[in-house]
Design an enzyme around this catalytic site. Structure first.
Site, PDB file in Angstrom:
ATOM      1  N   LYS A  54     156.165  86.690  54.681  1.00 54.31           N
ATOM      2  CA  LYS A  54     155.095  86.774  55.689  1.00 54.31           C
ATOM      3  C   LYS A  54     153.734  86.692  55.016  1.00 54.31           C
ATOM      4  O   LYS A  54     152.841  85.969  55.459  1.00 54.31           O
ATOM      5  CB  LYS A  54     155.215  88.084  56.484  1.00 54.31           C
ATOM      6  CG  LYS A  54     156.339  88.050  57.502  1.00 54.31           C
ATOM      7  CD  LYS A  54     156.665  89.428  58.069  1.00 54.31           C
ATOM      8  CE  LYS A  54     157.900  89.329  58.974  1.00 54.31           C
ATOM      9  NZ  LYS A  54     158.442  90.621  59.364  1.00 54.31           N
ATOM     10  N   GLN A  98     157.002  96.783  59.328  1.00 51.92           N
ATOM     11  CA  GLN A  98     158.330  96.217  59.107  1.00 51.92           C
ATOM     12  C   GLN A  98     159.403  97.242  59.472  1.00 51.92           C
ATOM     13  O   GLN A  98     159.385  98.376  58.995  1.00 51.92           O
ATOM     14  CB  GLN A  98     158.464  95.799  57.629  1.00 51.92           C
ATOM     15  CG  GLN A  98     159.748  95.088  57.298  1.00 51.92           C
ATOM     16  CD  GLN A  98     159.875  93.723  57.966  1.00 51.92           C
ATOM     17  OE1 GLN A  98     158.937  92.935  57.994  1.00 51.92           O
ATOM     18  NE2 GLN A  98     161.041  93.442  58.526  1.00 51.92           N
ATOM     19  N   ASP A 121     153.664  92.000  66.808  1.00 48.69           N
ATOM     20  CA  ASP A 121     155.114  91.959  67.025  1.00 48.69           C
ATOM     21  C   ASP A 121     155.447  92.071  68.516  1.00 48.69           C
ATOM     22  O   ASP A 121     156.578  91.801  68.918  1.00 48.69           O
ATOM     23  CB  ASP A 121     155.785  93.119  66.274  1.00 48.69           C
ATOM     24  CG  ASP A 121     156.611  92.657  65.085  1.00 48.69           C
ATOM     25  OD1 ASP A 121     156.909  91.453  65.010  1.00 48.69           O
ATOM     26  OD2 ASP A 121     156.955  93.498  64.249  1.00 48.69           O
TER      27      ASP A 121
END
Ligand code: NDP
Length: 297
Positions: A54, A98, A121
């Site tokens: 990422k 994460q 997200d």
């Protein structure tokens, strides 16, 4: 019939190119560089790989990447304090924590502490509610990537019969919402669904997000249907080696379907591309600027 292979790797490269173009415009026209902060708690090897990837792709798109790697023993309150700092940092337009988090940390509490406008997200309860009510939101990256692939193949999805296998908050449920938003007739299947093969055989679109290697076989698929395989499963390939497979048995499904995503090289690359797209979108919204076209639902 042999299915067309949907090349998610190539499509993701196109999306990343669009993102990079928009980033360059933001920098040249407004002196703004979109920034993505990624927070990793602990040493989970798979998570470390994702976070590295990422960060690399964020920088390649011309954006600022802020990585925060915290010890596995980090307390919940320290993590919440970091998120508060990132929420208030004007250089940070997107925040991603994460998952999974270590067991002593309440993931829901942490996700819901992120400023919804920076929740790239799309997991914050506000964004879930906005998506569910058809309002402008941050959309979870993997389902957004699947939607882009489907729209690219079909144009309008209106009236199509779609079956989503899996009802997780991360993939299955938002995927179903997006398909409903595009006027599909949507069925969400799960582990208690009766006669799942009969359900999927009705579908023009099958999205498999289950986590069971090669569960969906060709005899579950209507001839000509489009199959999107979200699953990422590592299986034993003998001689101490492993290989990645999806939730769909590729060869048998590809013999029946009209189009199918491979694993790897299908949905996977779209997820990070959509994360970058969401970060640019968040940056534009934060600055009251027009959003990039084609990168939001
Ligand atoms: P979850 O484990 O959270 O959800 C799995 C879903 O599958 C559940 O709803 C479960 O039903 C359902 N399920 C399990 N067994 C069956 C069965 N035998 N028949 C029908 N349904 C079943 O997984 P995720 O949604 O997080 O992930 C799904 C897959 O997608 C995984 O392989 C994951 O690695 C992959 N993934 C890939 C991403 C990418 O970037 N390509 C991103 C995220 C995930 P129930 O609710 O009844 O238990």
């Amino acid at each position: 019939m042999t299915a067309e292979i949907i090349d998610g790797k190539a499509f993701a490269a196109t999306v990343r190119g669009q993102v990079a173009e928009h980033v360059a415009k933001l920098q040249a026209g407004h002196g703004i560089t979109p920034g993505l902060a990624v927070v990793l708690v602990g040493e989970d090897p798979a998570s470390q790989v994702y976070v590295r990837s990422k960060g690399k792709q964020t920088v390649e798109a011309g954006m600022a990447s802020f990585e925060h790697k915290l010890d596995a023993a980090t307390s919940e309150s320290d993590l919440l304090a970091l998120i508060e700092r990132l929420n208030n940092d004007p250089q940070v337009h997107g925040i991603l924590v994460q998952l999974p988090l270590p067991g002593h940390i309440d993931s829901d509490l942490v996700i819901n502490s992120i400023d919804p406008a920076k929740d790239v997200d799309g997991f914050h309860i506000s964004n879930v509610g906005l998506l569910g009510t058809g309002q402008k939101s941050m959309v979870p990256c993997t389902p957004l990537g699947c939607l882009m692939l489907l729209r690219d193949r079909h144009g309008s999805l209106s009236g199509m019969d779609a079956v989503v296998i899996g009802r997780s908050n991360i993939v299955g449920k938002p995927m179903a919402q997006l398909l409903l938003g595009d006027s599909c007739t949507v069925t969400i299947a799960h582990s208690r669904t009766r006669d799942l093969p009969a359900v999927t055989r009705r579908a023009d679109i099958v999205v498999a997000a289950v986590g069971r290697p090669e569960m969906v076989t060709g005899d579950w698929i209507k001839p000509g249907a489009t199959v999107i395989d979200v699953g990422i499963n590592r299986i034993d390939a003998g001689e101490g080696k492993t290989r990645l497979v999806g939730d769909v048995h590729f060869d048998s499904a590809a013999a029946v379907a009209g189009a199918i995503t491979p694993v790897p090289g299908g949905v996977g690359p779209m997820t990070i591309a959509c994360l970058l797209a969401n970060t640019v979108t968040a940056c534009c919204r934060a600055n009251g600027l027009p959003e990039p076209q084609g990168l939001t639902p």
